[in-house]
Write a protein that holds these residues in place. Structure first.
Motif, mmCIF file in Angstrom:
data_model
loop_
_atom_site.group_PDB
_atom_site.id
_atom_site.type_symbol
_atom_site.label_atom_id
_atom_site.label_comp_id
_atom_site.label_asym_id
_atom_site.label_seq_id
_atom_site.Cartn_x
_atom_site.Cartn_y
_atom_site.Cartn_z
ATOM 1 N N ALA A 142 0.796 -1.230 0.000
ATOM 2 C CA ALA A 142 0.000 0.000 0.000
ATOM 3 C C ALA A 142 0.826 1.277 0.000
ATOM 4 O O ALA A 142 0.310 2.340 -0.341
ATOM 5 C CB ALA A 142 -0.954 0.008 1.196
ATOM 6 N N MET A 143 2.098 1.195 0.387
ATOM 7 C CA MET A 143 2.921 2.407 0.416
ATOM 8 C C MET A 143 3.963 2.428 -0.692
ATOM 9 O O MET A 143 4.889 3.226 -0.667
ATOM 10 C CB MET A 143 3.568 2.560 1.790
ATOM 11 N N ASP A 144 3.822 1.562 -1.674
ATOM 12 C CA ASP A 144 4.754 1.518 -2.798
ATOM 13 C C ASP A 144 4.309 2.527 -3.849
ATOM 14 O O ASP A 144 3.322 2.322 -4.563
ATOM 15 C CB ASP A 144 4.789 0.101 -3.386
ATOM 16 N N LEU A 145 5.035 3.635 -3.962
ATOM 17 C CA LEU A 145 4.648 4.706 -4.877
ATOM 18 C C LEU A 145 4.664 4.269 -6.337
ATOM 19 O O LEU A 145 3.928 4.817 -7.163
ATOM 20 C CB LEU A 145 5.578 5.910 -4.693
ATOM 21 N N SER A 146 5.481 3.273 -6.674
ATOM 22 C CA SER A 146 5.553 2.824 -8.059
ATOM 23 C C SER A 146 4.267 2.129 -8.498
ATOM 24 O O SER A 146 4.027 1.967 -9.703
ATOM 25 C CB SER A 146 6.747 1.879 -8.254
ATOM 26 N N LEU A 147 3.437 1.726 -7.528
ATOM 27 C CA LEU A 147 2.189 1.033 -7.848
ATOM 28 C C LEU A 147 0.987 1.969 -7.938
ATOM 29 O O LEU A 147 -0.126 1.528 -8.215
ATOM 30 C CB LEU A 147 1.913 -0.049 -6.803
ATOM 31 N N ARG A 148 1.217 3.262 -7.744
ATOM 32 C CA ARG A 148 0.102 4.205 -7.818
ATOM 33 C C ARG A 148 -0.558 4.245 -9.207
ATOM 34 O O ARG A 148 -1.789 4.178 -9.299
ATOM 35 C CB ARG A 148 0.556 5.608 -7.387
ATOM 36 N N PRO A 149 0.213 4.342 -10.288
ATOM 37 C CA PRO A 149 -0.453 4.372 -11.607
ATOM 38 C C PRO A 149 -1.293 3.133 -11.901
ATOM 39 O O PRO A 149 -2.461 3.274 -12.309
ATOM 40 C CB PRO A 149 0.718 4.542 -12.581
ATOM 41 N N PRO A 150 -0.774 1.912 -11.678
ATOM 42 C CA PRO A 150 -1.645 0.762 -11.934
ATOM 43 C C PRO A 150 -2.855 0.702 -11.011
ATOM 44 O O PRO A 150 -3.925 0.244 -11.417
ATOM 45 C CB PRO A 150 -0.726 -0.453 -11.725
ATOM 46 N N ALA A 151 -2.710 1.172 -9.771
ATOM 47 C CA ALA A 151 -3.856 1.205 -8.858
ATOM 48 C C ALA A 151 -4.910 2.183 -9.366
ATOM 49 O O ALA A 151 -6.117 1.900 -9.326
ATOM 50 C CB ALA A 151 -3.413 1.595 -7.450
ATOM 51 N N ALA A 152 -4.460 3.329 -9.861
ATOM 52 C CA ALA A 152 -5.393 4.319 -10.397
ATOM 53 C C ALA A 152 -6.100 3.793 -11.641
ATOM 54 O O ALA A 152 -7.313 3.979 -11.808
ATOM 55 C CB ALA A 152 -4.650 5.612 -10.719
ATOM 56 N N ARG A 153 -5.356 3.130 -12.510
ATOM 57 C CA ARG A 153 -5.972 2.567 -13.721
ATOM 58 C C ARG A 153 -6.983 1.480 -13.375
ATOM 59 O O ARG A 153 -8.059 1.394 -13.984
ATOM 60 C CB ARG A 153 -4.886 2.020 -14.653
ATOM 61 N N ALA A 154 -6.644 0.637 -12.395
ATOM 62 C CA ALA A 154 -7.574 -0.411 -11.967
ATOM 63 C C ALA A 154 -8.858 0.206 -11.418
ATOM 64 O O ALA A 154 -9.970 -0.256 -11.708
ATOM 65 C CB ALA A 154 -6.916 -1.301 -10.916
ATOM 66 N N GLY A 155 -8.709 1.247 -10.618
ATOM 67 C CA GLY A 155 -9.878 1.934 -10.083
ATOM 68 C C GLY A 155 -10.719 2.559 -11.175
ATOM 69 O O GLY A 155 -11.958 2.493 -11.145
ATOM 70 N N TYR A 156 -10.049 3.166 -12.151
ATOM 71 C CA TYR A 156 -10.766 3.809 -13.253
ATOM 72 C C TYR A 156 -11.603 2.794 -14.028
ATOM 73 O O TYR A 156 -12.763 3.054 -14.359
ATOM 74 C CB TYR A 156 -9.774 4.491 -14.194
ATOM 75 N N GLU A 157 -11.028 1.651 -14.295
ATOM 76 C CA GLU A 157 -11.755 0.603 -15.017
ATOM 77 C C GLU A 157 -12.976 0.147 -14.222
ATOM 78 O O GLU A 157 -14.052 -0.071 -14.783
ATOM 79 C CB GLU A 157 -10.827 -0.574 -15.303
ATOM 80 N N GLN A 158 -12.815 0.016 -12.909
ATOM 81 C CA GLN A 158 -13.949 -0.390 -12.082
ATOM 82 C C GLN A 158 -15.037 0.672 -12.058
ATOM 83 O O GLN A 158 -16.228 0.375 -12.175
ATOM 84 C CB GLN A 158 -13.483 -0.684 -10.664
ATOM 85 N N GLY A 159 -14.616 1.929 -11.889
ATOM 86 C CA GLY A 159 -15.591 3.011 -11.867
ATOM 87 C C GLY A 159 -16.374 3.094 -13.164
ATOM 88 O O GLY A 159 -17.605 3.253 -13.158
ATOM 89 N N SER A 160 -15.675 2.976 -14.269
ATOM 90 C CA SER A 160 -16.327 3.014 -15.582
ATOM 91 C C SER A 160 -17.310 1.866 -15.732
ATOM 92 O O SER A 160 -18.407 2.024 -16.274
ATOM 93 C CB SER A 160 -15.274 2.943 -16.694
ATOM 94 N N ALA A 161 -16.924 0.685 -15.221
ATOM 95 C CA ALA A 161 -17.739 -0.513 -15.400
ATOM 96 C C ALA A 161 -19.033 -0.480 -14.591
ATOM 97 O O ALA A 161 -20.054 -1.039 -15.023
ATOM 98 C CB ALA A 161 -16.929 -1.750 -15.033
ATOM 99 N N VAL A 162 -19.010 0.158 -13.408
ATOM 100 C CA VAL A 162 -20.188 0.119 -12.541
ATOM 101 C C VAL A 162 -21.022 1.390 -12.596
ATOM 102 O O VAL A 162 -22.066 1.474 -11.948
ATOM 103 C CB VAL A 162 -19.786 -0.156 -11.066
ATOM 104 N N ALA A 163 -20.602 2.382 -13.381
ATOM 105 C CA ALA A 163 -21.290 3.675 -13.390
ATOM 106 C C ALA A 163 -22.762 3.550 -13.749
ATOM 107 O O ALA A 163 -23.637 4.134 -13.086
ATOM 108 C CB ALA A 163 -20.589 4.633 -14.348
#
Length: 330
Positions: free
Chosen positions: A301-322
């Motif tokens: 959870a504190m690995d800054l290098s994983l922020r972009p993939p976490a954001a993309r994963a969230g975006y895909e989920q948000g788009s899918a359930v909107a």
């Protein structure tokens, strides 16, 4: 650890008990009373570290770009990483915040919980989790755990050189597009390190937005506001969704999938909060990271290098359930 399932979108009916009063800070008591005001829609942003912050922004941006703006909620509750997201959304659109995460220069190694980026020296994640685990094992109940967490943080602070506070505030403030509290109701949670009592801040508390967020994200050393010291709001509950009690519709985004490290009978897990909300008649939707992205959280959870993939994963989920969520929210 509770093993609540982490499917993408869950529908439940709920509402909840308010925040216990702190006799140490009248503004906290007053805020507790204000949260009980009648409202229709509440957005709850749970804790989850740097990757959790990115995922939260991603989900909200995915919903936003699909035509569903949840930032217009009558009440927003932010805890730890969620407090950073709540404050960031006060000064920029979800699309802008997502673009900033994806455009950030690659970074390696652990970052600070809830900071939304930047570096502050902290203990390794494994050491941090081990310390928390020992405190939980020794505690009698949730209140005792919070007192022990506070005492541990204060002891570490006494052994430090005191420079952390200034550096931490600067890091948090640098991630906020605006330093002003929004006019809409935003609650930022924390825990008093001296008493173990939960605390909550809003724009009427006389506390700067950056200070409230810095306190909510202080999972290691305590953060000072005036004469008080505070630790992470997640030590009350990781989502604090029950603070939305009385709101007709509650949307909860939980990077940790509703799980809790504490014993189930302590009622720290999201399912217990949902039961409390249900008892008061709210309808609730929860969004958890899907199975393909769970590795981005927890120990990472504190690995800054994983922020972009976490954001993309969230975006895909948000788009899918909107579309599914639109009828509930509007």
């Amino acid at each position: 650890m509770n093993t609540t399932s982490t499917s993408s979108l869950h529908t439940i009916s709920t509402t909840a008990s308010g925040l216990p009063r702190s006799e140490q800070n009248q503004s906290q008591v007053d805020t507790t009373r204000r949260v009980r005001a009648v409202g229709e829609r509440a957005l709850v942003l749970g804790g989850g570290g740097s990757t959790g912050n990115a995922w939260l922004i991603g989900v909200i941006a995915g919903l936003f770009d699909a035509g569903l703006d949840v930032t217009t909620a009558d009440l927003t509750i932010g805890t730890s990483a969620g407090s950073t997201a709540a404050a960031q959304l006060a000064g920029a659109t979800p699309t802008e915040l997502l673009a900033a995460i994806l455009a950030a220069a690659p970074q390696q190694g652990p970052g600070a919980v809830g900071s939304g980026g930047g570096r502050v020296p902290i203990r390794p994640v494994s050491d941090h989790l081990e310390r928390i685990g020992k405190i939980i094992a020794a505690a009698e109940d949730a209140a005792d755990m919070r007192r022990r967490m506070g005492a541990s943080a204060l002891a570490m602070d006494a052994a430090s050189d005191g420079s952390w506070q200034t550096q931490w505030r600067a890091t948090v403030a640098s991630r906020l597009p605006s330093q002003r509290w929004p006019k809409r109701t935003v609650l930022i949670t924390a825990v008093d390190a001296h008493t173990g009592e939960p605390a909550v801040f809003d724009r009427h508390s006389g506390v700067d937005l950056a200070d409230a967020v810095a306190a909510s994200c202080a999972s290691g050393l305590p953060y000072g506001i005036g004469d008080n010291r505070y630790i992470d709001g997640g030590y009350r509950r990781n989502e604090n969704a029950d603070l939305a009690g009385g709101y007709g519709r509650v949307l909860v985004l939980s990077p940790f999938g509703g799980r809790a490290l504490q014993p189930v009978d302590w009622g720290m897990q999201l399912a217990a909060q949902v039961d409390e909300l249900r008892a008061r008649g709210s309808r609730v939707e929860t969004i958890f990271p899907d199975s393909s992205s769970k590795h981005l959280f927890g120990a990472n959870a504190m690995d800054l290098s994983l922020r972009p993939p976490a954001a993309r994963a969230g975006y895909e989920q948000g788009s899918a359930v909107a579309e599914q969520l639109a009828e509930f929210w509007r």
